[in-house]
Design an enzyme around this catalytic site. Structure first.
Site, PDB file in Angstrom:
ATOM      1  NE  ARG A 189      -2.774   2.854   2.652  1.00 22.60           N
ATOM      2  CZ  ARG A 189      -3.180   3.887   1.934  1.00 22.60           C
ATOM      3  NH1 ARG A 189      -2.487   4.242   0.886  1.00 22.60           N
ATOM      4  NH2 ARG A 189      -4.258   4.571   2.246  1.00 22.60           N
ATOM      5  CE1 TYR A 192      -0.258   8.427  -5.594  1.00 22.20           C
ATOM      6  CE2 TYR A 192      -0.985   8.610  -3.314  1.00 22.20           C
ATOM      7  CZ  TYR A 192      -0.904   9.131  -4.591  1.00 22.20           C
ATOM      8  OH  TYR A 192      -1.470  10.354  -4.864  1.00 22.20           O
ATOM      9  NE  ARG A 242      -9.145   8.782  -6.245  1.00 24.82           N
ATOM     10  CZ  ARG A 242      -8.732   9.864  -6.886  1.00 24.82           C
ATOM     11  NH1 ARG A 242      -7.901  10.694  -6.298  1.00 24.82           N
ATOM     12  NH2 ARG A 242      -9.152  10.115  -8.113  1.00 24.82           N
ATOM     13  CG  PHE A 247     -18.818   5.379   0.778  1.00 21.91           C
ATOM     14  CD1 PHE A 247     -18.477   4.027   0.864  1.00 21.91           C
ATOM     15  CD2 PHE A 247     -18.431   6.212   1.818  1.00 21.91           C
ATOM     16  CE1 PHE A 247     -17.768   3.524   1.960  1.00 21.91           C
ATOM     17  CE2 PHE A 247     -17.731   5.726   2.920  1.00 21.91           C
ATOM     18  CZ  PHE A 247     -17.400   4.382   2.986  1.00 21.91           C
ATOM     19  CB  VAL A 260     -11.935  -0.776   4.540  1.00 20.05           C
ATOM     20  CG1 VAL A 260     -10.625  -1.499   4.784  1.00 20.05           C
ATOM     21  CG2 VAL A 260     -12.405  -0.984   3.096  1.00 20.05           C
ATOM     22  CE  LYS A 347      -6.599  13.040  14.976  1.00 25.79           C
ATOM     23  NZ  LYS A 347      -8.017  12.896  15.300  1.00 25.79           N
TER      24      LYS A 347
END
Length: 397
Positions: A189, A192, A242, A247, A260, A347
């Protein structure tokens, strides 16, 4: 005798933040056909007299500007269909421009696991010629990076009940102070974020050693109409976009929103139109923007991903007139959703000191307001296409 297009009236007497007249620029915008690029092109065409070379492999999101250009924009914007990986025309366009803006990237989390090589090449290797051409030809560069370069916060390594987790210095992200903390190499992950960090370091080094004039932009979740794709409708059916488009896709199909790992990650979101105002200030105030790295986000719009899902469910019910599902959300593991090797930052709260000091920019729009704008657009644009697609699937099955 042909005449050049007239600039917008508002642009005719524009002044920068120091009261100096803003000279018209020729801008080479790489990735102009994407979400951010399309909004930036619209802004430049509507409110300035700058000229844009719009570079991309697709023009769908800017078709209304370039296919063909409306009469009042002829000579102001031109589309150049090319892939920056292997097209010799790129250097010529950069040479003809005063400023290059590089928006090109693979920036979808699902790809970081499944296409780590493409992700690294797209965000580092493919960006190298852009930096090189700008540096060698003494051209200014605005390069779009990501808030992901910060990785995890210092606070995420403290026990969950530790009082210091609530101290801003352990989670507020500062361009010139915060460390970049990534997960282990086996967590792909971070492919990037690492690629984006390395190109930032290279740009910074070009500035220090060779005098490259640059600005680095770190977007913190810019959202609005035209963001990302809806799988199988205006993008690949097997792709995973994304979070907002994921959603939206669930809502349009009347499926539960998939959270997730419980949707506990915290994010801040900023409206694309607010963010584009910041970019325009960077473009038109080089004396204040050169050599700077700017966070562009909205710390006031902080929510967990679960809270975002709840807000989107409520807003979409109002927009569409359809009641929410009995079970509007379901929890899935990151392994189920993204595959092996996924990791996440906990965060992301941007410190806004530098951009406020240098450019006087502050975001304005509350999250709920631009969720309504965005979901209204999504419903209007995609609902009928998804209905047709779903009816075809049911007939064939």
């Amino acid at each position: 005798m042909s005449s050049s297009p007239s600039p917008p009236a508002a642009a005719a007497a524009s002044l920068d933040l120091d009261g100096n007249p803003i000279a018209p620029l020729t801008i080479c915008m790489i990735g102009a056909g994407g979400f951010i690029g399309s909004h930036l092109c619209e802004k430049l065409m509507a409110e300035t007299n700058h000229v844009v070379f719009a570079v991309d492999v697709y023009s769908d999101k800017i078709r209304h500007l370039v296919d063909p250009a409306p009469p009042h924009l002829v000579g102001r914007i031109s589309f150049h269909r090319l892939n920056i990986k292997n097209d010799s025309r790129l250097e010529g366009l950069i040479k003809m421009a005063d400023l290059t803006i590089n928006l090109a990237a693979i920036c979808t989390p699902a790809d970081y696991n499944t296409r780590p090589l493409d992700t690294i090449y797209s965000n580092f290797i493919d960006a190298l010629p852009v930096v090189k051409y700008c540096s060698e030809n003494n051209k200014r560069l605005i390069h779009f990076s990501t808030c992901e370069v910060y990785g995890k916060t210092i606070g995420s390594f403290l026990p969950s009940d530790h009082p210091l987790r609530k101290e801003p210095e352990f989670y507020v992200l500062k361009e010139d102070e915060s460390p970049c903390i990534f997960g282990p190499i086996v967590k792909q992950r971070w492919s990037y974020a690492c690629a984006k960090q390395l190109i930032e370091r290279l740009i910074f080094a070009e500035g220090a050693e060779n005098g490259l004039e640059f600005t680095i932009v770190r977007p913190f979740n810019w959202i609005g109409p035209r963001m990302d794709f809806i799988p199988g409708v205006d993008g690949p059916s097997e792709g995973v976009p994304r979070v907002l488009a994921c959603f939206s896709n669930n809502l349009l199909r009347r499926e539960p929103l998939q959270l997730v790992d419980g949707g506990q990650s915290q994010r801040t979101f900023v409206y694309i139109k607010d963010a584009i105002e910041a970019v325009l200030l960077m473009i038109e105030n080089p004396a204040r923007a050169n050599g700077q790295i700017f966070n562009v986000g909205n710390p006031d719009n902080e929510v967990t991903v679960r809270e975002l899902a709840e807000m989107m469910t409520e807003v979409y019910a109002n927009v569409s007139g359809e009641p929410p599902l009995d079970e509007p959300m379901i929890d899935v593991s990151s392994k189920q959703f993204y595959g092996e090797g996924y990791d996440d930052s906990d965060k992301r709260i941007p410190d806004m000191t530098i951009i406020n000091k240098q450019l006087g920019w502050n975001p304005k729009t509350p999250l709920k307001d631009f969720l309504e704008t965005t979901l209204t657009y999504q419903h209007k644009t995609y609902k009928e296409a998804i209905k047709r697609q779903m009816s075809q699937v049911s007939v064939s099955s």
